[in-house]
Design an enzyme around this catalytic site. Sequence first.
Site, PDB file in Angstrom:
ATOM      1  N   GLU A  88       0.812  -1.208   0.000  1.00 58.24           N
ATOM      2  CA  GLU A  88       0.000   0.000   0.000  1.00 58.24           C
ATOM      3  C   GLU A  88       0.859   1.278   0.000  1.00 58.24           C
ATOM      4  OE1 GLU A  88      -3.478  -0.380   0.014  1.00 58.24           O
ATOM      5  OE2 GLU A  88      -3.753   1.783  -0.124  1.00 58.24           O
ATOM      6  N   GLY A 119      -2.132  -6.416  -8.051  1.00 54.90           N
ATOM      7  CA  GLY A 119      -3.325  -6.335  -7.213  1.00 54.90           C
ATOM      8  C   GLY A 119      -3.943  -4.949  -7.288  1.00 54.90           C
ATOM      9  N   VAL A 121      -3.435  -2.414  -5.527  1.00 56.40           N
ATOM     10  CA  VAL A 121      -2.505  -1.310  -5.357  1.00 56.40           C
ATOM     11  C   VAL A 121      -1.972  -0.870  -6.717  1.00 56.40           C
ATOM     12  CG1 VAL A 121      -0.187  -0.762  -4.523  1.00 56.40           C
ATOM     13  CG2 VAL A 121      -1.862  -1.810  -2.975  1.00 56.40           C
ATOM     14  N   ARG A 135      -2.432  14.126 -19.978  1.00 50.98           N
ATOM     15  CA  ARG A 135      -3.889  14.315 -19.896  1.00 50.98           C
ATOM     16  C   ARG A 135      -4.665  13.030 -20.169  1.00 50.98           C
ATOM     17  NH1 ARG A 135      -2.623  19.180 -22.434  1.00 50.98           N
ATOM     18  NH2 ARG A 135      -2.580  20.879 -20.903  1.00 50.98           N
ATOM     19  N   LYS A 157     -12.504   3.138 -10.920  1.00 53.03           N
ATOM     20  CA  LYS A 157     -12.049   4.029  -9.852  1.00 53.03           C
ATOM     21  C   LYS A 157     -10.551   3.856  -9.666  1.00 53.03           C
ATOM     22  CE  LYS A 157     -15.453   3.370  -6.487  1.00 53.03           C
ATOM     23  NZ  LYS A 157     -15.743   3.585  -5.070  1.00 53.03           N
ATOM     24  N   GLU A 199     -15.421 -10.075  -1.039  1.00 51.40           N
ATOM     25  CA  GLU A 199     -16.146  -9.245  -2.016  1.00 51.40           C
ATOM     26  C   GLU A 199     -17.062 -10.119  -2.877  1.00 51.40           C
ATOM     27  OE1 GLU A 199     -15.965  -6.013  -1.890  1.00 51.40           O
ATOM     28  OE2 GLU A 199     -14.034  -5.538  -0.947  1.00 51.40           O
ATOM     29  N   VAL A 200     -16.596 -11.329  -3.187  1.00 49.19           N
ATOM     30  CA  VAL A 200     -17.413 -12.237  -4.000  1.00 49.19           C
ATOM     31  C   VAL A 200     -18.696 -12.599  -3.242  1.00 49.19           C
ATOM     32  CG1 VAL A 200     -17.485 -14.516  -5.093  1.00 49.19           C
ATOM     33  CG2 VAL A 200     -15.380 -13.134  -5.197  1.00 49.19           C
ATOM     34  N   LYS A 259     -21.131  -6.678 -10.688  1.00 47.55           N
ATOM     35  CA  LYS A 259     -20.528  -5.369 -10.492  1.00 47.55           C
ATOM     36  C   LYS A 259     -20.578  -4.557 -11.797  1.00 47.55           C
ATOM     37  CE  LYS A 259     -17.122  -2.490  -8.512  1.00 47.55           C
ATOM     38  NZ  LYS A 259     -15.825  -2.232  -7.904  1.00 47.55           N
ATOM     39  N   GLU A 269     -21.683   6.420  -9.031  1.00 47.84           N
ATOM     40  CA  GLU A 269     -22.059   6.174  -7.643  1.00 47.84           C
ATOM     41  C   GLU A 269     -23.080   7.167  -7.113  1.00 47.84           C
ATOM     42  OE1 GLU A 269     -18.688   4.012  -5.187  1.00 47.84           O
ATOM     43  OE2 GLU A 269     -19.127   5.957  -4.348  1.00 47.84           O
ATOM     44  N   ARG A 273     -25.147   1.982  -7.189  1.00 45.53           N
ATOM     45  CA  ARG A 273     -23.772   1.528  -6.999  1.00 45.53           C
ATOM     46  C   ARG A 273     -23.407   1.467  -5.516  1.00 45.53           C
ATOM     47  NH1 ARG A 273     -18.276   3.087 -10.474  1.00 45.53           N
ATOM     48  NH2 ARG A 273     -16.936   1.697  -9.284  1.00 45.53           N
ATOM     49  N   ASN A 277     -21.469  -1.417  -1.579  1.00 41.57           N
ATOM     50  CA  ASN A 277     -20.856  -1.060  -0.307  1.00 41.57           C
ATOM     51  C   ASN A 277     -21.433  -1.836   0.862  1.00 41.57           C
ATOM     52  OD1 ASN A 277     -18.884   0.861  -0.971  1.00 41.57           O
ATOM     53  ND2 ASN A 277     -20.534   2.275  -1.503  1.00 41.57           N
ATOM     54  N   HIS A 280     -19.459  -2.504   3.907  1.00 41.84           N
ATOM     55  CA  HIS A 280     -18.352  -1.555   3.915  1.00 41.84           C
ATOM     56  C   HIS A 280     -18.554  -0.394   4.887  1.00 41.84           C
ATOM     57  CE1 HIS A 280     -17.077  -3.851   0.500  1.00 41.84           C
ATOM     58  NE2 HIS A 280     -16.023  -3.089   0.277  1.00 41.84           N
ATOM     59  N   HIS A 284     -15.358  -0.477   6.741  1.00 39.91           N
ATOM     60  CA  HIS A 284     -14.348   0.566   6.586  1.00 39.91           C
ATOM     61  C   HIS A 284     -13.931   1.157   7.918  1.00 39.91           C
ATOM     62  CE1 HIS A 284     -14.898   1.593   2.082  1.00 39.91           C
ATOM     63  NE2 HIS A 284     -13.775   0.918   2.297  1.00 39.91           N
ATOM     64  N   HIS A 296      -8.566  -5.607   4.048  1.00 37.29           N
ATOM     65  CA  HIS A 296      -9.849  -4.997   3.698  1.00 37.29           C
ATOM     66  C   HIS A 296     -10.982  -6.008   3.725  1.00 37.29           C
ATOM     67  CE1 HIS A 296     -12.706  -2.494   1.471  1.00 37.29           C
ATOM     68  NE2 HIS A 296     -12.838  -3.490   0.607  1.00 37.29           N
ATOM     69  N   LYS A 365     -18.925   8.403   2.537  1.00 37.32           N
ATOM     70  CA  LYS A 365     -19.435   9.133   1.364  1.00 37.32           C
ATOM     71  C   LYS A 365     -20.925   8.916   1.140  1.00 37.32           C
ATOM     72  CE  LYS A 365     -16.284   7.261  -1.478  1.00 37.32           C
ATOM     73  NZ  LYS A 365     -15.144   6.647  -0.871  1.00 37.32           N
ATOM     74  N   GLY A 887      11.596 -19.054  58.669  1.00 39.84           N
ATOM     75  CA  GLY A 887      13.047 -19.081  58.484  1.00 39.84           C
ATOM     76  C   GLY A 887      13.530 -18.392  57.231  1.00 39.84           C
TER      77      GLY A 887
HETATM   78  N1  LIG Z   1     -10.551   1.016  -7.181  1.00 39.52           N
HETATM   79  C1  LIG Z   1     -11.415   0.320  -6.493  1.00 39.52           C
HETATM   80  O1  LIG Z   1     -12.593   0.301  -6.774  1.00 39.52           O
HETATM   81  C2  LIG Z   1     -10.931  -0.466  -5.367  1.00 39.52           C
HETATM   82  C3  LIG Z   1     -11.766  -1.394  -4.746  1.00 39.52           C
HETATM   83  C4  LIG Z   1     -11.283  -2.154  -3.697  1.00 39.52           C
HETATM   84  C5  LIG Z   1      -9.983  -2.004  -3.281  1.00 39.52           C
HETATM   85  N2  LIG Z   1      -9.172  -1.088  -3.894  1.00 39.52           N
HETATM   86  C6  LIG Z   1      -7.780  -0.916  -3.503  1.00 39.52           C
HETATM   87  O2  LIG Z   1      -7.074  -2.136  -3.738  1.00 39.52           O
HETATM   88  C7  LIG Z   1      -5.950  -2.196  -2.890  1.00 39.52           C
HETATM   89  C8  LIG Z   1      -5.817  -3.578  -2.318  1.00 39.52           C
HETATM   90  O3  LIG Z   1      -5.651  -4.493  -3.371  1.00 39.52           O
HETATM   91  P1  LIG Z   1      -5.154  -5.972  -3.115  1.00 39.52           P
HETATM   92  O4  LIG Z   1      -5.938  -6.567  -2.055  1.00 39.52           O
HETATM   93  O5  LIG Z   1      -5.148  -6.643  -4.419  1.00 39.52           O
HETATM   94  O6  LIG Z   1      -3.701  -5.773  -2.506  1.00 39.52           O
HETATM   95  P2  LIG Z   1      -2.266  -5.644  -3.185  1.00 39.52           P
HETATM   96  O7  LIG Z   1      -2.322  -5.068  -4.503  1.00 39.52           O
HETATM   97  O8  LIG Z   1      -1.411  -4.977  -2.170  1.00 39.52           O
HETATM   98  O9  LIG Z   1      -1.807  -7.158  -3.291  1.00 39.52           O
HETATM   99  C9  LIG Z   1      -1.667  -7.949  -2.155  1.00 39.52           C
HETATM  100  C10 LIG Z   1      -0.314  -8.659  -2.122  1.00 39.52           C
HETATM  101  O10 LIG Z   1      -0.323  -9.812  -2.962  1.00 39.52           O
HETATM  102  C11 LIG Z   1       0.775  -9.768  -3.873  1.00 39.52           C
HETATM  103  N3  LIG Z   1       0.287 -10.394  -5.081  1.00 39.52           N
HETATM  104  C12 LIG Z   1      -0.585  -9.867  -5.964  1.00 39.52           C
HETATM  105  N4  LIG Z   1      -0.869 -10.809  -6.880  1.00 39.52           N
HETATM  106  C13 LIG Z   1      -0.173 -11.913  -6.576  1.00 39.52           C
HETATM  107  C14 LIG Z   1      -0.077 -13.193  -7.165  1.00 39.52           C
HETATM  108  N5  LIG Z   1      -0.803 -13.521  -8.219  1.00 39.52           N
HETATM  109  N6  LIG Z   1       0.738 -14.080  -6.581  1.00 39.52           N
HETATM  110  C15 LIG Z   1       1.458 -13.756  -5.479  1.00 39.52           C
HETATM  111  N7  LIG Z   1       1.383 -12.584  -4.892  1.00 39.52           N
HETATM  112  C16 LIG Z   1       0.569 -11.654  -5.434  1.00 39.52           C
HETATM  113  C17 LIG Z   1       1.116  -8.321  -3.993  1.00 39.52           C
HETATM  114  O11 LIG Z   1       2.457  -8.150  -4.368  1.00 39.52           O
HETATM  115  C18 LIG Z   1       0.852  -7.804  -2.595  1.00 39.52           C
HETATM  116  O12 LIG Z   1       1.941  -8.064  -1.763  1.00 39.52           O
HETATM  117  C19 LIG Z   1      -6.158  -1.140  -1.829  1.00 39.52           C
HETATM  118  O13 LIG Z   1      -5.265  -0.087  -2.069  1.00 39.52           O
HETATM  119  C20 LIG Z   1      -7.584  -0.661  -2.056  1.00 39.52           C
HETATM  120  O14 LIG Z   1      -7.751   0.693  -1.740  1.00 39.52           O
HETATM  121  C21 LIG Z   1      -9.625  -0.332  -4.919  1.00 39.52           C
HETATM  122 ZN   LIG Z   2     -14.312  -3.596  -0.881  1.00 39.06          ZN
END
Ligand SMILES: NC(=O)c1ccc[n+]([C@@H]2O[C@H](COP(=O)([O-])OP(=O)(O)OC[C@H]3O[C@@H](n4cnc5c(N)ncnc54)[C@H](O)[C@@H]3O)[C@@H](O)[C@H]2O)c1
Ligand SMILES: [Zn+2]
Length: 1548
Positions: A88, A119, A121, A135, A157, A199-200, A259, A269, A273, A277, A280, A284, A296, A365, A887
């Site tokens: 993160e 992931g 991130v 841009r 998002k 989430e699923v 979704k 949203e 949408r 949540n 959440h 959250h 999360h 929100k 003692g």
């Molecule tokens: N944009 C959106 O709508 C939305 C929704 C939910 C969450 N998020 C964001 O998503 C982020 C969390 O995402 P996350 O849970 O995927 O975490 P992440 O991206 O940090 O991944 C988790 C860990 O798993 C590792 N990893 C990823 N894929 C792998 C794989 N196939 N094999 C081995 N390791 C792997 C990564 O290196 C990391 O260490 C948060 O920042 C959150 O805010 C965004």
């Molecule tokens: Zn979520």
Amino acid sequence: MASSTTDTDVYKVSILGNESIHCGFHLIPYIAQTVLTTLPSSTYVLITDTHIAKLHLSAFEPEFERALGASTVTPKPRFLTLVIPPGETSKSREGKANIEDFLLLHKCTRDSVILALGGGVIGDLVGFVAATFMRGVKFCQIPTTLLAMVDSSVGGKTAIDTPHGKNLIGAFWQPEYIFIDAAFLETLPTREFSNGMAEVVKTAAIWNEEEFISLESHSSEIFAAIQTPSKDHAGRSKSTRSRSQELLLSVIVGSISVKAHIVTIDERETGLRNLVNFGHSIGHAIEAVLTPTILHGECVSIGMILETEISRQMGILSQVGVGRLTRCLKSYNLPVSISDPRIANLPAAKLLSVDRLLDIMRIDKKNSGPAKKIVILSRIGATHEPRATVVPDIVISKTLAESATVVPGVPSQHPVVMSTPGSKSISNRALVLAALGKGTCKLRNLLHSDDTQVMMAALSELKGATFSWEDGGETLVVAGGEGSLSVPPKGKELYLGNAGTAARFLTTVCTLVQSSPNDNADVTVITGNARMKQRPIGPLVTALSANGSQIQCLESEGCLPLAITPNGLKGGRIQLAASVSSQYVSSILLCAPYAQESITLELIGGQVISQPYIDMTIAMMKTFGVEVKRRADASGKLLDVYDIPKGVYVNPPNYSIESDASSATYPLAIAAITGTSCTIDNIGTASLQGDAKFAVEVLQKMGCQVSQTETQTTVQGPPIGQLKAIEEVDMEIMTDAFLTATAVAAVASGRTRILGIANQRVKECNRIRAMIDELAKFGVDCIELDDGLEVIGQPISKLKRGVSVHCYDDHRVAMAFSVLSTVIENTIIEEKRCVEKTWPNWWDDLENKIGIKVEGVDLASLNASGSTSESSKRSPDASVFLIGMRGTGKTFVGELAALSLGWTFLDADQYFETKLKIGVREFVHQKGWEAFRAAELDILKSLVADKASGHVISLGGGIVETSAARDVLKQYAITQGPVVFIARPIDEIVKYLNTETARPAYEEPIIDVFRRREPWFTECSSHDFINPVGEVNNDALCPIKASANRNEIARFFKHLTGVEPNLTHSLEPGRRSYFLCLTYPDVQQAFPYIDELTEGADALELRVDLLRSEKGYEKIGDVVPSVAYVSEQVAHLRRVTGLPIVFTVRTKAQGGAFPDEKQKEAVDLLKAGLRLGVEYLDVEICLPEKSIRELVAKKGTSQIIASWHDWSGNMKWNGALVKEKYDIAASFGDIVKIVGKANSLQDNFVLYDFATAIGRQAGAKPFIAINMGGDGQMSRILNSTFTPVSHPLLPNKAAPGQLSFKQIQQALHLLGLFPAKKFYLFGTPISHSMSPTLHNTGFGLLGLPHQYNLFETKDVGEEIKLALADPDFGGASVTIPYKLDIIPLLDKLTPAAEAIGAVNTVIPKLVWNDGVPGRILVGDNTDWLGIKASITQRLSASEIQTALVIGAGGTARAAIYALQNLGAGTIYLHNRTTKKAEELAAVFPDARVKVIEELKWADGQAPNIIVSTVPASATTTSASDDGNGSLSLPAFAVLVSPWICGRCGHGL
Ligand SMILES: NC(=O)c1ccc[n+]([C@@H]2O[C@H](COP(=O)([O-])OP(=O)(O)OC[C@H]3O[C@@H](n4cnc5c(N)ncnc54)[C@H](O)[C@@H]3O)[C@@H](O)[C@H]2O)c1
Ligand SMILES: [Zn+2]
């Protein structure tokens, strides 16, 4: 293999009108080709993190290179890759800038296509870069975590985090493609997979019941799909896809489709949408507190359950829905409550107060204005409204609260008509029967509880049956497996929580498992939580083992966990002891038809318990087609022998489960106690359950009107307050209902005796004890009986209000006390959730169906006071009790302790004699031991009552022999004052006792007495004092050793009573303090250098994790030093230094040597530290919260350093994590210590900023902030509180980068933080003075930049005035002849200088005047301190009686002042000119100074201390006639007079 994309099968999902989501397995070639052909560009940039790069990047590069190689475009497009750090923290402004710089450096342009591989991130960060770079450029999502696949990659998002919060800066930016390649999940850690499953499950729960059913019934197959790596791209084409792969993909596609659909309708949203949540809003808020430790999805999982509970409370969702969701989430290893051990054990968990959560939720929100909105489910697969619903705070806080309180009143639904949840006993039996049976059985009114969930999960895991739901979950459809069962996958244990019935039933079920021919090495393991592992199952295991089953108890004999070898149940004759639990009998009965031979079950071991449950089992087996025969003797009397034929159960198509009769006792009892009426449907005379008799057998006899039909029971209570006790009731046939009966009996007039319930001691908790202890809080007394209890009823008005009931995690305790609380105001039921076991919606039903209001109580915020300790509530002059073997020196220690505290010493034996007019020995002789112990107990009670303050009381060694006396002591130690165990090696005690006679002799070997009592001494005491002295009698002592011991006694008792805590005074802001880290395996190695080592140190850190006894030293690998060794070490250290001890057990994870998994041992050592009276205790904040609380409660006057160490280098001093850790640490620590790791000099400045900001906050705690490593040395210089220092003489440094005290002083000076000061000696003639050499050597040793010079002047004139006025003036010594002349130049004199009338030291002091700093000059006289120190090295203050001072000059003044300060009695003063002596005596009117002309004194008045203040050359004095001749005294000699210590030869 030549990759081809033609054999790739993908599902396409459309979003916002485009089919841009492509899902399948092993898609890399497909991705390369699709991207290159449909998104032409000059540059493709793939961005990923290091984790993923290691695993998957090598597969991408060749595919892209190959595809680009085939490209006809010129110039050939480029394929660039960028790998960034995972986690993160990368999702930051810096992280974004790094990527942008990379793109700019590589001259990427508007037409670039960015691929985000990773992931959420990576997806969020790279997406945001794509949204703003030039841009906006095109990008594709290639999610690699499940969360990213089903959630973050879909919807457009994107965002980054700032220190102000997560996702605060971002954009909506839709990717061109989202490639979902489920094969990536094979490398994903399972915890991350579960994280995504939250989430699923969420999506299915709000939208699609069919999906949900698939999820709830297929968790093991879905896990299997990611746990078995697919070879040769299996799954890429449909023809190579396994069943579990197909299932996994369908689950992902299903979730994405929902979704995508919602996003398409409401991209930005605004309403719909919001539904995604679900879970959440609360999730959250929890995440905000627990991030990053808890993921999360894990927080959302808990959030979903809490939000469904809100729906249930609002009467919108039934318990069925809550139960299904709970079970489903659990099956994906997700936590469903904050009491889950993964969360409850975190120190941060204590920050999860209701107020805090509501506060965080305020900024959601979704909210409109101040009203909070939550997604409310109406059933699984549907929401109450097509948007989030407004929910009042009060409803949310009630659900969030862990405790409940019932508002007393008449049930508003009166007359109440209701049914109770399905019977747990029948539900569990029906599940086993239907699972083992042939055909399909629809179970109705099944109990949705922990117990049944566990049972179903285990039966599924054993592949014994399949379960599905109908009627929105009201009906469970069981497809029976006819007894076919298989061993769960390797490593998968059947976890049963605290579900006793499931554990008992499943033990025999597991013996039925058949070994599979290819996998015969496996066993089935069943296990449970800590309490379950204590509950007995031995007789069942014994019976089954005797029958040939192989069952191994893996931890303790006769308890879970069990490993059961699959080889079927042999059958034939089985003998079973059935006096503890009827569930053993039912367990064998239920499985018996499936044995290899038909079974004859013979119950042995005396009285069979709970026959009705056995009859119930037999009756139900009959319904499922198997008839059990119970034998009878010739006279027709039934025997405890049962014949069970072989066979297969035939499932009836429908089976309706009777309501739970035990549960029914609560509403019926409420009617009884509140004088109203209640009718329970579905339970009557025809019931199979013994508890159905409760109304007639108990309530009717207590004065209620009861009417019962075959299927209904009605109770009408008498007017409130008119219940009568039942003299005696045998509740053997309804044992579970005894708690309800006890609660009612508490307010029935008279004594109710309840018998036949001995087995209730081994249920969820010891229920008899629990009821007695909790009723005692209300002021209701009970008497415990062998097989029950007697309750002494009280009028309602007499019961105490405001009681907080502890429930022992036992649903029946909670519900029984909620009955009582309908008439007793402000009763708090702690742990309200424990009702989940049998009646999860009890509180909602109490409110909605019975009409009694229930409110939430937040114990967390009630306890929020944080670092209060039980012992800090004690009064500071609370008496100290001493216990220990005869003692051990209790009297010796006690007398000295009392002297140093200024209190009275009291020997309990003498007190006994004064009170009873007979000696202890004589009493025992006349009346025997038993009478003596009783009398001794009375004496103890009267001491506790009458001598509660200002006494040190030594108790007899045998006081701990009776449990009543132990209880008195334990109670005293917890609530009133210290109880100190005086310990001494047993062999010394034996030696000593051989000579002592005052007490009656032991009638058994003293060693045995010691062994028996030692644990009691520990149990009854709050502290240990180790009396190391070889001899306890003081007359044979060497004075030097003795005084160390005496000083230690004074320090110990003054500290623990709080009379004078031995804490460091320099922890206030603006002052610097240091502790030296002792890294020795045995601290005695430090003793030769202890003075040099401790220079500059304010405390010593004892690194307990590094201690090794000789035995431990030779051991390789992890060593846990024993408590005994550590206590010895502390005792040794105390002999050589009175510096406070910082007691640290540093774990490996936190950079020490203590094994991480040995948490219990670590906590035990910490507790031992507190018992030993260490002043500072280092407590790592990652210890279980419960342990932390315990330590805080016990800390007394000692202080806690709450510490956190991050060795990874990931913690940023300006990030969110460090703030979180600080908050946790500050919530219970008196001092906070946070240690990070510096990767650059810069990191230390960030640290400094953080520490400075913290220091500015109101109520900031002293804060130790340090960076490890060479790069972090700077932080050790900047840190001011308790900087850990090393010393060149130490064997090694405690931490990399550690500096010595000297080094830090030098560095501070060079940094300009520590200007050099000028010091002088004023006087004349002084040219021969050693002072400059002494001082400058000292400054050099300590690294101080100062300079000390001679300042010889002919008078106290201009020169001295100028020196004093210099801002760099650091201080001066003043000697003859200016000790008086200097006084007019000073602003103030210390009391000592005032009394002695001369100044030998000038100290500049900083003072504040109306906020303006200024400097004053203070004159002190320190001669007396030197004299005092010389005296106290040899004698403790308490021993100084009579003294002799020789001389009458200035030094003699100082000597008298010192002796007066030490509390000397008579001070003889002798001088050659008596007149001068008399003048001096007149200066000290308060001291008893007696001028003598000759060295002669009254009988018994010989001085035991002599201070000579005249130069040696001038003192050849003749001693008294009875003395030992002449004494030649050196100047300033301080002597311990030979009249007292001549015997040992020391001291002269
Ligand atoms: N944009 C959106 O709508 C939305 C929704 C939910 C969450 N998020 C964001 O998503 C982020 C969390 O995402 P996350 O849970 O995927 O975490 P992440 O991206 O940090 O991944 C988790 C860990 O798993 C590792 N990893 C990823 N894929 C792998 C794989 N196939 N094999 C081995 N390791 C792997 C990564 O290196 C990391 O260490 C948060 O920042 C959150 O805010 C965004
Ligand atoms: Zn979520």
